[in-house]
Scaffold this motif. Structure first.
Motif, PDB file in Angstrom:
ATOM      1  N   PHE A 112    -150.979  -8.278  94.577  1.00 33.15           N
ATOM      2  CA  PHE A 112    -151.547  -8.689  93.290  1.00 33.15           C
ATOM      3  C   PHE A 112    -152.239 -10.043  93.426  1.00 33.15           C
ATOM      4  O   PHE A 112    -153.372 -10.226  92.973  1.00 33.15           O
ATOM      5  CB  PHE A 112    -150.444  -8.741  92.236  1.00 33.15           C
ATOM      6  CG  PHE A 112    -150.918  -9.143  90.866  1.00 33.15           C
ATOM      7  CD1 PHE A 112    -151.629  -8.269  90.070  1.00 33.15           C
ATOM      8  CD2 PHE A 112    -150.632 -10.416  90.369  1.00 33.15           C
ATOM      9  CE1 PHE A 112    -152.059  -8.639  88.790  1.00 33.15           C
ATOM     10  CE2 PHE A 112    -151.052 -10.790  89.100  1.00 33.15           C
ATOM     11  CZ  PHE A 112    -151.767  -9.905  88.311  1.00 33.15           C
ATOM     12  N   LYS A 113    -151.580 -10.999  94.072  1.00 31.28           N
ATOM     13  CA  LYS A 113    -152.169 -12.332  94.259  1.00 31.28           C
ATOM     14  C   LYS A 113    -153.416 -12.261  95.127  1.00 31.28           C
ATOM     15  O   LYS A 113    -154.411 -12.948  94.862  1.00 31.28           O
ATOM     16  CB  LYS A 113    -151.145 -13.288  94.873  1.00 31.28           C
ATOM     17  CG  LYS A 113    -150.068 -13.713  93.908  1.00 31.28           C
ATOM     18  CD  LYS A 113    -149.036 -14.611  94.580  1.00 31.28           C
ATOM     19  CE  LYS A 113    -147.906 -14.944  93.604  1.00 31.28           C
ATOM     20  NZ  LYS A 113    -146.848 -15.729  94.229  1.00 31.28           N
ATOM     21  N   GLU A 114    -153.389 -11.432  96.153  1.00 31.34           N
ATOM     22  CA  GLU A 114    -154.563 -11.323  97.024  1.00 31.34           C
ATOM     23  C   GLU A 114    -155.724 -10.655  96.295  1.00 31.34           C
ATOM     24  O   GLU A 114    -156.883 -11.004  96.514  1.00 31.34           O
ATOM     25  CB  GLU A 114    -154.203 -10.575  98.301  1.00 31.34           C
ATOM     26  CG  GLU A 114    -153.307 -11.408  99.195  1.00 31.34           C
ATOM     27  CD  GLU A 114    -153.286 -10.939 100.632  1.00 31.34           C
ATOM     28  OE1 GLU A 114    -153.548  -9.751 100.887  1.00 31.34           O
ATOM     29  OE2 GLU A 114    -153.006 -11.791 101.493  1.00 31.34           O
ATOM     30  N   LEU A 115    -155.420  -9.708  95.415  1.00 28.48           N
ATOM     31  CA  LEU A 115    -156.459  -9.068  94.616  1.00 28.48           C
ATOM     32  C   LEU A 115    -157.139 -10.100  93.714  1.00 28.48           C
ATOM     33  O   LEU A 115    -158.367 -10.147  93.620  1.00 28.48           O
ATOM     34  CB  LEU A 115    -155.840  -7.947  93.774  1.00 28.48           C
ATOM     35  CG  LEU A 115    -156.781  -6.884  93.219  1.00 28.48           C
ATOM     36  CD1 LEU A 115    -157.340  -6.031  94.347  1.00 28.48           C
ATOM     37  CD2 LEU A 115    -156.047  -6.004  92.227  1.00 28.48           C
ATOM     38  N   LEU A 116    -156.332 -10.957  93.090  1.00 29.20           N
ATOM     39  CA  LEU A 116    -156.897 -12.008  92.240  1.00 29.20           C
ATOM     40  C   LEU A 116    -157.678 -13.024  93.056  1.00 29.20           C
ATOM     41  O   LEU A 116    -158.743 -13.489  92.637  1.00 29.20           O
ATOM     42  CB  LEU A 116    -155.784 -12.725  91.464  1.00 29.20           C
ATOM     43  CG  LEU A 116    -155.119 -11.917  90.355  1.00 29.20           C
ATOM     44  CD1 LEU A 116    -154.018 -12.733  89.698  1.00 29.20           C
ATOM     45  CD2 LEU A 116    -156.138 -11.463  89.316  1.00 29.20           C
ATOM     46  N   ALA A 117    -157.152 -13.366  94.237  1.00 30.43           N
ATOM     47  CA  ALA A 117    -157.851 -14.335  95.091  1.00 30.43           C
ATOM     48  C   ALA A 117    -159.233 -13.802  95.463  1.00 30.43           C
ATOM     49  O   ALA A 117    -160.225 -14.550  95.439  1.00 30.43           O
ATOM     50  CB  ALA A 117    -157.027 -14.619  96.348  1.00 30.43           C
ATOM     51  N   LEU A 118    -159.325 -12.516  95.785  1.00 32.78           N
ATOM     52  CA  LEU A 118    -160.624 -11.937  96.107  1.00 32.78           C
ATOM     53  C   LEU A 118    -161.524 -11.913  94.878  1.00 32.78           C
ATOM     54  O   LEU A 118    -162.723 -12.185  94.966  1.00 32.78           O
ATOM     55  CB  LEU A 118    -160.456 -10.509  96.647  1.00 32.78           C
ATOM     56  CG  LEU A 118    -161.772  -9.804  96.988  1.00 32.78           C
ATOM     57  CD1 LEU A 118    -162.420 -10.436  98.214  1.00 32.78           C
ATOM     58  CD2 LEU A 118    -161.561  -8.317  97.220  1.00 32.78           C
ATOM     59  N   HIS A 119    -160.935 -11.598  93.719  1.00 30.86           N
ATOM     60  CA  HIS A 119    -161.717 -11.518  92.483  1.00 30.86           C
ATOM     61  C   HIS A 119    -162.450 -12.830  92.204  1.00 30.86           C
ATOM     62  O   HIS A 119    -163.603 -12.831  91.778  1.00 30.86           O
ATOM     63  CB  HIS A 119    -160.794 -11.164  91.311  1.00 30.86           C
ATOM     64  CG  HIS A 119    -161.515 -11.005  90.017  1.00 30.86           C
ATOM     65  ND1 HIS A 119    -162.186  -9.862  89.687  1.00 30.86           N
ATOM     66  CD2 HIS A 119    -161.681 -11.859  88.979  1.00 30.86           C
ATOM     67  CE1 HIS A 119    -162.745 -10.009  88.488  1.00 30.86           C
ATOM     68  NE2 HIS A 119    -162.454 -11.207  88.045  1.00 30.86           N
ATOM     69  N   PHE A 120    -161.774 -13.949  92.461  1.00 30.87           N
ATOM     70  CA  PHE A 120    -162.356 -15.258  92.150  1.00 30.87           C
ATOM     71  C   PHE A 120    -162.948 -15.960  93.374  1.00 30.87           C
ATOM     72  O   PHE A 120    -163.372 -17.101  93.275  1.00 30.87           O
ATOM     73  CB  PHE A 120    -161.296 -16.156  91.505  1.00 30.87           C
ATOM     74  CG  PHE A 120    -160.825 -15.635  90.174  1.00 30.87           C
ATOM     75  CD1 PHE A 120    -161.656 -15.659  89.067  1.00 30.87           C
ATOM     76  CD2 PHE A 120    -159.557 -15.089  90.031  1.00 30.87           C
ATOM     77  CE1 PHE A 120    -161.235 -15.162  87.842  1.00 30.87           C
ATOM     78  CE2 PHE A 120    -159.121 -14.594  88.811  1.00 30.87           C
ATOM     79  CZ  PHE A 120    -159.963 -14.635  87.709  1.00 30.87           C
ATOM     80  N   SER A 121    -162.980 -15.288  94.503  1.00 30.54           N
ATOM     81  CA  SER A 121    -163.446 -15.918  95.742  1.00 30.54           C
ATOM     82  C   SER A 121    -164.963 -16.109  95.754  1.00 30.54           C
ATOM     83  O   SER A 121    -165.714 -15.196  95.387  1.00 30.54           O
ATOM     84  CB  SER A 121    -163.053 -15.057  96.943  1.00 30.54           C
ATOM     85  OG  SER A 121    -163.663 -15.537  98.114  1.00 30.54           O
ATOM     86  N   PRO A 122    -165.429 -17.281  96.219  1.00 30.19           N
ATOM     87  CA  PRO A 122    -166.874 -17.474  96.362  1.00 30.19           C
ATOM     88  C   PRO A 122    -167.463 -16.627  97.488  1.00 30.19           C
ATOM     89  O   PRO A 122    -168.675 -16.447  97.559  1.00 30.19           O
ATOM     90  CB  PRO A 122    -167.005 -18.973  96.669  1.00 30.19           C
ATOM     91  CG  PRO A 122    -165.673 -19.388  97.194  1.00 30.19           C
ATOM     92  CD  PRO A 122    -164.658 -18.476  96.560  1.00 30.19           C
ATOM     93  N   THR A 123    -166.605 -16.091  98.367  1.00 25.38           N
ATOM     94  CA  THR A 123    -167.091 -15.251  99.464  1.00 25.38           C
ATOM     95  C   THR A 123    -166.853 -13.763  99.174  1.00 25.38           C
ATOM     96  O   THR A 123    -166.902 -12.944 100.092  1.00 25.38           O
ATOM     97  CB  THR A 123    -166.388 -15.638 100.789  1.00 25.38           C
ATOM     98  OG1 THR A 123    -164.972 -15.455 100.638  1.00 25.38           O
ATOM     99  CG2 THR A 123    -166.691 -17.072 101.171  1.00 25.38           C
TER     100      THR A 123
END
Length: 200
Positions: A112-123
């Protein structure tokens, strides 16, 4: 067998292979996180060659992106169905909280945290507009509907209100482990959002 039938059978096999890889990758991500996930373990579980993974998904981030789209579509469908019945804005916000917390339970806290991290990632592999995210669109529409009914202040910005509310949910879920503390914080988040939106 006609060329069209051959093409259809080939496309079906391609889709089935892609789904096997996706399922194996998600299982591996749940165990090890996306960063720690081993592509060799994924292809072994899916029963495909190493290069087949990269034929379907250029990177592990693309697997996560597909998972995000699928889960978001499912949440949006459930929320849209909920909105068909009579409800108030506080109830709609409570439903969103329930749908997002159910997603975290399904994926596990790490994924879940990694999904959110990707969602907001500049890359992030693809750049999206907010209107490409159906949950935000539905929540914005719901706030606009409540404004039309006279329950939301005319100066409220529906997009920012919806976005900040969702960010609040994500913040609570990714920083708080205690179930009781989470429940209190999420209830306060809903109450605060409603107070900020309502006409006084």
């Amino acid at each position: 067998m006609t060329p069209q039938v051959k093409a259809t059978a080939r496309e079906m096999r391609r889709r089935q292979t892609r789904e096997r890889i996706l399922g194996a990758a998600i299982a591996e991500f749940k165990r090890s996180g996306m960063t720690g996930a081993d592509v060799n373990a994924i292809v072994a579980a899916a029963g495909v060659a190493h290069g087949t993974f990269f034929f379907h998904f250029p990177s592990k981030e693309h697997v996560l992106l597909e998972l995000e789209r699928s889960e978001e579509a499912g949440i949006a469908a459930a929320f849209a169905e909920y909105l068909e019945d009579p409800h108030g804005l506080p109830d709609a916000l409570t439903e969103v909280v329930g749908l997002v917390t159910a997603l975290e339970r399904r994926l596990g806290p790490l994924l879940f945290k990694e999904l959110l991290a990707l969602h907001f990632s500049p890359t992030r592999p693809t750049k999206d507009d907010w209107s490409d995210h159906p949950v935000i669109v539905l929540l914005v529409d719901e706030i606009e509907r409540a404004r039309g009914d006279g329950h939301v202040h005319p100066e409220v910005d529906a997009f920012y209100s919806a976005t900040f509310f969702l960010l609040g949910i994500y913040g609570v879920l990714t920083t708080t482990d205690s179930a009781d503390t989470r429940a209190t914080m999420l209830a306060n988040l809903i109450a605060t959002a409603v107070r900020g939106l309502e006409i006084r």
